[in-house]
Design a protein around this motif. Structure first.
Motif, mmCIF file in Angstrom:
data_model
loop_
_atom_site.group_PDB
_atom_site.id
_atom_site.type_symbol
_atom_site.label_atom_id
_atom_site.label_comp_id
_atom_site.label_asym_id
_atom_site.label_seq_id
_atom_site.Cartn_x
_atom_site.Cartn_y
_atom_site.Cartn_z
ATOM 1 N N UNK A 33 4.770 17.076 -9.758
ATOM 2 C CA UNK A 33 3.459 17.672 -10.041
ATOM 3 C C UNK A 33 2.587 17.563 -8.788
ATOM 4 N N UNK A 34 2.537 18.627 -8.009
ATOM 5 C CA UNK A 34 1.839 18.560 -6.730
ATOM 6 C C UNK A 34 0.320 18.585 -6.871
ATOM 7 N N UNK A 35 -0.165 18.815 -8.080
ATOM 8 C CA UNK A 35 -1.605 18.710 -8.317
ATOM 9 C C UNK A 35 -1.984 17.347 -8.880
ATOM 10 N N UNK A 36 -0.977 16.469 -9.019
ATOM 11 C CA UNK A 36 -1.234 15.135 -9.588
ATOM 12 C C UNK A 36 -0.407 14.076 -8.874
ATOM 13 N N UNK A 37 -0.404 14.132 -7.559
ATOM 14 C CA UNK A 37 0.411 13.213 -6.763
ATOM 15 C C UNK A 37 0.005 11.760 -6.980
ATOM 16 N N UNK A 38 -1.276 11.493 -7.052
ATOM 17 C CA UNK A 38 -1.722 10.106 -7.226
ATOM 18 C C UNK A 38 -1.275 9.553 -8.572
ATOM 19 N N UNK A 39 -1.311 10.377 -9.603
ATOM 20 C CA UNK A 39 -0.843 9.946 -10.922
ATOM 21 C C UNK A 39 0.639 9.613 -10.876
ATOM 22 N N UNK A 40 1.426 10.494 -10.246
ATOM 23 C CA UNK A 40 2.859 10.234 -10.097
ATOM 24 C C UNK A 40 3.110 8.991 -9.260
ATOM 25 N N UNK A 67 -4.103 7.698 -1.766
ATOM 26 C CA UNK A 67 -3.208 6.554 -1.945
ATOM 27 C C UNK A 67 -3.779 5.318 -1.271
ATOM 28 N N UNK A 68 -4.368 5.501 -0.090
ATOM 29 C CA UNK A 68 -4.921 4.369 0.642
ATOM 30 C C UNK A 68 -6.121 3.728 -0.070
ATOM 31 N N UNK A 69 -6.741 4.453 -0.971
ATOM 32 C CA UNK A 69 -7.844 3.878 -1.738
ATOM 33 C C UNK A 69 -7.360 2.826 -2.729
ATOM 34 N N UNK A 70 -6.072 2.907 -3.086
ATOM 35 C CA UNK A 70 -5.553 2.013 -4.125
ATOM 36 C C UNK A 70 -4.354 1.189 -3.679
ATOM 37 N N UNK A 71 -3.785 1.497 -2.509
ATOM 38 C CA UNK A 71 -2.547 0.817 -2.114
ATOM 39 C C UNK A 71 -2.367 0.808 -0.601
ATOM 40 N N UNK A 149 -15.265 -12.989 -1.394
ATOM 41 C CA UNK A 149 -14.825 -11.770 -0.709
ATOM 42 C C UNK A 149 -13.309 -11.686 -0.671
ATOM 43 N N UNK A 150 -12.819 -10.466 -0.711
ATOM 44 C CA UNK A 150 -11.382 -10.218 -0.825
ATOM 45 C C UNK A 150 -11.082 -8.933 -0.068
ATOM 46 N N UNK A 151 -10.508 -9.044 1.141
ATOM 47 C CA UNK A 151 -10.278 -7.877 1.995
ATOM 48 C C UNK A 151 -8.787 -7.678 2.238
ATOM 49 N N UNK A 152 -8.157 -6.701 1.571
ATOM 50 C CA UNK A 152 -6.740 -6.429 1.819
ATOM 51 C C UNK A 152 -6.544 -5.670 3.134
ATOM 52 N N UNK A 153 -5.477 -5.978 3.837
ATOM 53 C CA UNK A 153 -5.112 -5.293 5.072
ATOM 54 C C UNK A 153 -3.761 -4.620 4.896
ATOM 55 N N UNK A 154 -3.529 -3.587 5.680
ATOM 56 C CA UNK A 154 -2.192 -2.985 5.696
ATOM 57 C C UNK A 154 -1.258 -3.922 6.463
#
Length: 230
Positions: A33-40, A67-71, A149-154
């Motif tokens: 589903x290319x209109x729902x990539x984040x859901x997939x 994707x970067x907003x959540x992972x 505070x909680x700062x995740x990094x890549x």
């Protein structure tokens, strides 16, 4: 079995690449589903994303940002556009690597294996923690935190910060960082490193550490001994 989410609308590429990766023991999940990539993405919960730039509905840059907003999952862009500006834009959006079509399957596999190794086996190599004022940096968790505070990094950001802190008070040449991150200078240049450094600095600025990493012109980067964050 590690899972790869393949976001590509060319059915031939999807078929060939998915079959090849499955032969090497990866669970490959092509986008439907290319209109729902984040859901997939949430449904698949992949260990790595292969992401084309030209897609129906929204392009790969858009989905990379979402994707970067959540992972902080590793993301490799696949594209027929080989201009340097496209590669820099991809890194700015949060990508970890960039492959240009047409590509050799063995080369794609090597890139995937290297990125997965850097992202998920790094914790076995680095067990130190670092104090940054009231914050503690946990390289194995890709995390800066204290009680509030909680700062995740890549993974890349975490490796850069860890290397600079290990060499605290010393100038770390750009070439040293490039070699540590990508094991080769062939497909990475100073511009791409600068993009990664900019992303890291932006995150650090959110917790009051905007001046932590210093640029030493024509030499590299430096974290001063303690004075930068006390």
């Amino acid at each position: 079995m590690q899972k790869i989410y393949l976001v590509e609308d060319d059915t031939t590429i999807v078929s060939v690449l998915a079959d090849y990766l499955r032969q090497w023991g990866y669970a490959c999940h092509p986008a439907k589903k290319f209109d729902a990539i984040l859901t997939e993405f949430h449904e698949v919960d992949p260990d790595l994303v292969l992401l084309d730039i030209s897609l129906p509905y929204y392009n790969g840059y858009h989905w990379c940002q979402e994707i970067r907003k959540v992972s902080e999952v590793p993301i490799i862009f696949l594209s027929s556009m080989d201009q340097q500006m496209n590669q820099i834009m991809a890194m700015n959006m949060g990508a970890d690597d960039y492959l240009t079509k047409p590509f050799d399957l063995a080369f794609v596999l090597a890139k995937i294996q290297a990125l997965l190794r850097r992202s998920y086996q790094y914790s076995h190599q680095q067990t130190l923690t670092f104090s940054l004022g009231e914050l503690t940096f946990y390289p194995t968790e890709n995390l800066l935190k204290n009680e509030t505070e909680h700062l995740p990094l890549s993974p890349n950001e975490s490796r850069i910060l860890s290397l600079l802190l290990q060499q605290q008070g010393k100038i770390v040449p750009k070439e040293t960082i490039i070699e540590m991150l990508w094991n080769s200078e062939e497909f990475i240049d100073n511009n791409t490193l600068a993009v990664n450094m900019t992303r890291l600095r932006k995150k650090l600025s959110l917790i009051g550490l905007s001046d932590l990493i210093q640029t030493v012109k024509n030499k590299g980067y430096l974290i001063e001994r303690e004075q930068a964050y006390e």
